[in-house]
Design an enzyme around this catalytic site. Structure first.
Site, PDB file in Angstrom:
ATOM      1  CB  ALA A   8      -0.918  -0.003   1.216  1.00 23.33           C
ATOM      2  NE  ARG A  14      -1.237   3.009 -13.337  1.00 25.06           N
ATOM      3  CZ  ARG A  14      -1.048   1.685 -13.350  1.00 25.06           C
ATOM      4  NH1 ARG A  14      -1.477   0.978 -14.380  1.00 25.06           N
ATOM      5  NH2 ARG A  14      -0.442   1.068 -12.350  1.00 25.06           N
TER       6      ARG A  14
HETATM    7  C1  UD1 Z   1       0.864  -5.254 -10.324  1.00 22.61           C
HETATM    8  C2  UD1 Z   1       1.673  -6.462 -10.827  1.00 22.61           C
HETATM    9  C3  UD1 Z   1       0.974  -7.045 -12.059  1.00 22.61           C
HETATM   10  C4  UD1 Z   1      -0.446  -7.443 -11.702  1.00 22.61           C
HETATM   11  C5  UD1 Z   1      -1.208  -6.265 -11.075  1.00 22.61           C
HETATM   12  C6  UD1 Z   1      -2.513  -6.748 -10.508  1.00 22.61           C
HETATM   13  C7  UD1 Z   1       4.036  -6.083 -10.350  1.00 22.61           C
HETATM   14  C8  UD1 Z   1       5.350  -5.719 -10.902  1.00 22.61           C
HETATM   15  N1  UD1 Z   1       3.008  -6.063 -11.179  1.00 22.61           N
HETATM   16  O1  UD1 Z   1       0.876  -4.281 -11.349  1.00 22.61           O
HETATM   17  O2  UD1 Z   1       1.682  -8.200 -12.525  1.00 22.61           O
HETATM   18  O3  UD1 Z   1      -1.124  -7.910 -12.856  1.00 22.61           O
HETATM   19  O4  UD1 Z   1      -0.453  -5.670  -9.990  1.00 22.61           O
HETATM   20  O5  UD1 Z   1      -3.311  -5.690 -10.024  1.00 22.61           O
HETATM   21  O6  UD1 Z   1       3.935  -6.388  -9.161  1.00 22.61           O
HETATM   22  N2  UD1 Z   1       3.253  -0.593  -4.378  1.00 22.61           N
HETATM   23  C9  UD1 Z   1       4.082  -0.403  -3.304  1.00 22.61           C
HETATM   24  N3  UD1 Z   1       5.344   0.038  -3.510  1.00 22.61           N
HETATM   25  C10 UD1 Z   1       5.828   0.282  -4.757  1.00 22.61           C
HETATM   26  C11 UD1 Z   1       4.977   0.070  -5.867  1.00 22.61           C
HETATM   27  C12 UD1 Z   1       3.694  -0.373  -5.646  1.00 22.61           C
HETATM   28  O7  UD1 Z   1       3.665  -0.626  -2.157  1.00 22.61           O
HETATM   29  O8  UD1 Z   1       7.007   0.675  -4.851  1.00 22.61           O
HETATM   30  C13 UD1 Z   1       1.864  -1.057  -4.127  1.00 22.61           C
HETATM   31  C14 UD1 Z   1       0.794  -0.125  -4.665  1.00 22.61           C
HETATM   32  O9  UD1 Z   1       0.400   0.793  -3.653  1.00 22.61           O
HETATM   33  C15 UD1 Z   1      -0.320  -1.087  -5.027  1.00 22.61           C
HETATM   34  C16 UD1 Z   1       0.395  -2.388  -5.356  1.00 22.61           C
HETATM   35  O10 UD1 Z   1       1.693  -2.282  -4.817  1.00 22.61           O
HETATM   36  O11 UD1 Z   1      -1.224  -1.294  -3.966  1.00 22.61           O
HETATM   37  C17 UD1 Z   1       0.484  -2.668  -6.843  1.00 22.61           C
HETATM   38  O12 UD1 Z   1       1.135  -1.584  -7.486  1.00 22.61           O
HETATM   39  P1  UD1 Z   1       0.682  -1.053  -8.903  1.00 22.61           P
HETATM   40  O13 UD1 Z   1       1.599   0.045  -9.292  1.00 22.61           O
HETATM   41  O14 UD1 Z   1      -0.758  -0.802  -8.923  1.00 22.61           O
HETATM   42  O15 UD1 Z   1       1.043  -2.325  -9.815  1.00 22.61           O
HETATM   43  P2  UD1 Z   1       0.334  -2.752 -11.164  1.00 22.61           P
HETATM   44  O16 UD1 Z   1       0.900  -1.957 -12.282  1.00 22.61           O
HETATM   45  O17 UD1 Z   1      -1.131  -2.744 -11.006  1.00 22.61           O
HETATM   46 MG    MG Z   2      -2.354  -1.981  -9.596  1.00 20.89          MG
END
Ligand code: UD1
Ligand code: MG
Length: 450
Positions: A8, A14
């Site tokens: 989180a 986006r």
């Molecule tokens: C991610 C997955 C993707 C999957 C999708 C499903 C990866 C690389 N990709 O992509 O394969 O299909 O979720 O919904 O994992 N977050 C952190 N720290 C960070 C980056 C993100 O805590 O440095 C958290 C975000 O707050 C979020 C979650 O991780 O709750 C997912 O991040 P997001 O950027 O939405 O990944 P997706 O592009 O959706």
């Molecule tokens: Mg996501």
């Protein structure tokens, strides 16, 4: 034995919002609160939430004693986020269930199934997948015929051909922690987003199985407002189906919204354009709407609410409210009362069978039973600094356009003449006339204007 980690920390670029993505609300609850609620029945050993972007806001919104927060001060990807757990799980030897904080429609049953398959097959990792008609934006999962994962590629890193694979990563994983802990320090950011992907760890830990979710809607991720709106539609559909099958009539369900926390009884009728929010309870036989908003309120049996707004109130049985009434600030209305058009009640208690039928404001007031509050009666409860109380006894009748200047106590069986401004306490069985006497001057026009 399972520890849960929820990702989180991301900003959610986006969403184009100042609010961290995981705090956006769905059906009256934030995205991350929904994910936390979903894992609770698993009784995890620990619940770790990884926070970063506006972490203090996220922490205070979650505000749960049994949740531990782990800071990811810079957000370098989902793999980097999980790396932050290493110092917190040093001697841990069980499974780690990882969930994305932006996948809010997941069901607990689905997680139970994932854990069971993970444990019975002694996998190093088990991931949840779904086949989506439109897999755009999701990481793609490539499996052999036995459901064993061969590779995982993010949408942005896929070739055109790879992008045609509609088997997507849900962002829900169960890892044997000891295997993952060995791989995590070696992740590379060699990809289109220059991020450390958790998905890269998956294929390095050992045997990985994919479990396909039967209802693809459960794994929909929220990355923008369009996806949030779609998730809201799905959630509303689920909630309404539940209440329809439980004996509630919804007329034009598409125009009605109901929070998940609302409780309804059978034989409640909800008319169009009605919105039920928070901890609202509506008892059997009540008829709500059209055009009403009820939030954190308790509505008793056989109550009618017509084009009205009720927040933080109790309305007891057989009472009629509206049209165009506004009840707020912990008002409690007794049994068999009538609250009519353009009436506002604030922090007011009405005894049984009391009527406030037209154009009134009652604030900080307590009435007895069978009181009749005449049209246009106002309690002047505010002196510019403090709010004061008005007390009205049983069977008392206030005339039209009376003003009761608080603090004031009006006894039982009192009659207040229309147009009175009452500033002093009134004894039982009294008639009060507090207005200037009418002056009549016959022939006045001829004398003054001829
Ligand atoms: C991610 C997955 C993707 C999957 C999708 C499903 C990866 C690389 N990709 O992509 O394969 O299909 O979720 O919904 O994992 N977050 C952190 N720290 C960070 C980056 C993100 O805590 O440095 C958290 C975000 O707050 C979020 C979650 O991780 O709750 C997912 O991040 P997001 O950027 O939405 O990944 P997706 O592009 O959706
Ligand atoms: Mg996501």
């Amino acid at each position: 034995m399972v520890v849960v980690a929820i990702l989180a920390a991301g900003k959610g670029t986006r969403m184009k919002s100042n609010l961290p993505k995981v705090l956006h609300s769905l059906g009256g609850k934030s995205l991350v609160a929904r994910v936390i609620k979903c894992v609770e029945p698993l009784i995890p050993l620990r619940k770790l939430v990884i926070v970063g972007y506006q972490s203090s806001q996220v922490k205070s919104a979650i505000n749960a004693d049994d949740v531990e927060f782990v800071e990811q001060t810079v957000q370098l990807g989902t793999g980097h986020a999980i790396q932050q757990l290493l110092p917190h799980l040093q001697n841990y030897d069980g499974d780690l269930l990882i969930l994305n904080g932006d996948v809010p429609l997941l069901r607990t049953e689905t997680l139970k199934n994932l854990l069971e398959i993970h444990q019975t097959n002694q996998n190093a990792c088990t991931i949840l997948t779904a086949k989506l008609a439109n897999p755009h934006g999701y990481g793609r999962v490539f499996c052999d015929d036995h459901g064993v994962v061969q590779k995982m590629i993010e949408d942005k890193d896929c070739t055109a051909l790879e992008r045609e694979n509609n088997c997507v990563n849900a962002g829900i994983y169960c890892f044997r922690w000891s295997n993952l802990a060995q791989v995590l320090p070696h992740l590379q950011a060699n990809n289109a987003q220059k991020e450390y992907y958790l998905t890269d760890a998956v294929t390095q830990v050992g045997k990985v199985m994919a479990v396909n979710v039967s209802d693809y809607q459960e794994i929909l991720g929220i990355n923008d407002r369009l996806q949030l709106a779609n998730a809201n539609d799905i959630l509303q559909q689920r909630i309404k189906e539940k209440w329809l099958l439980a004996g509630v009539t919804l007329i034009d369900p598409a125009s009605i919204t109901i929070d998940e926390s609302v409780q309804l009884e059978s034989d409640v009728i909800i008319e169009p354009q009605t919105h039920l929010r928070g901890n609202t309870v509506i008892k059997s036989g009540s008829h709500i709407g059209p055009g009403s908003w009820i939030e954190n309120s308790h509505i008793g049996e056989n109550v009618t609410v017509f084009y009205s707004v009720i927040t933080d109130c109790i309305v007891n049985q057989d009472t009629r409210v509206g049209p165009y009434a506004h009840l707020r600030g912990h008002a409690e209305v007794g049994n068999g009362c009538r609250i009519g058009n353009f009436v506002e009640l604030k922090n007011t208690e009405l005894g049984d069978r009391t009527n406030v039928a037209h154009l009134s404001y009652l604030g900080d007031t307590v009435t007895g039973t069978q009181v009749n509050v005449g049209a246009g009666t106002i309690t002047a409860n505010y002196d510019g600094i403090k709010k004061h109380k008005t007390i009205i006894g049983d069977r008392t009748k206030t005339g039209s356009n009376s003003v009761l200047v608080a603090p004031i106590t009006i006894g039982d069986d009192v009659y207040i003449a229309a147009g009175s401004t009452v500033t002093e306490d009134v004894e039982n069985n009294t008639l009060v006339i507090a207005r200037s006497r009418q002056v009549v001057k016959p022939g006045w026009k001829q004398k003054n204007q001829e």
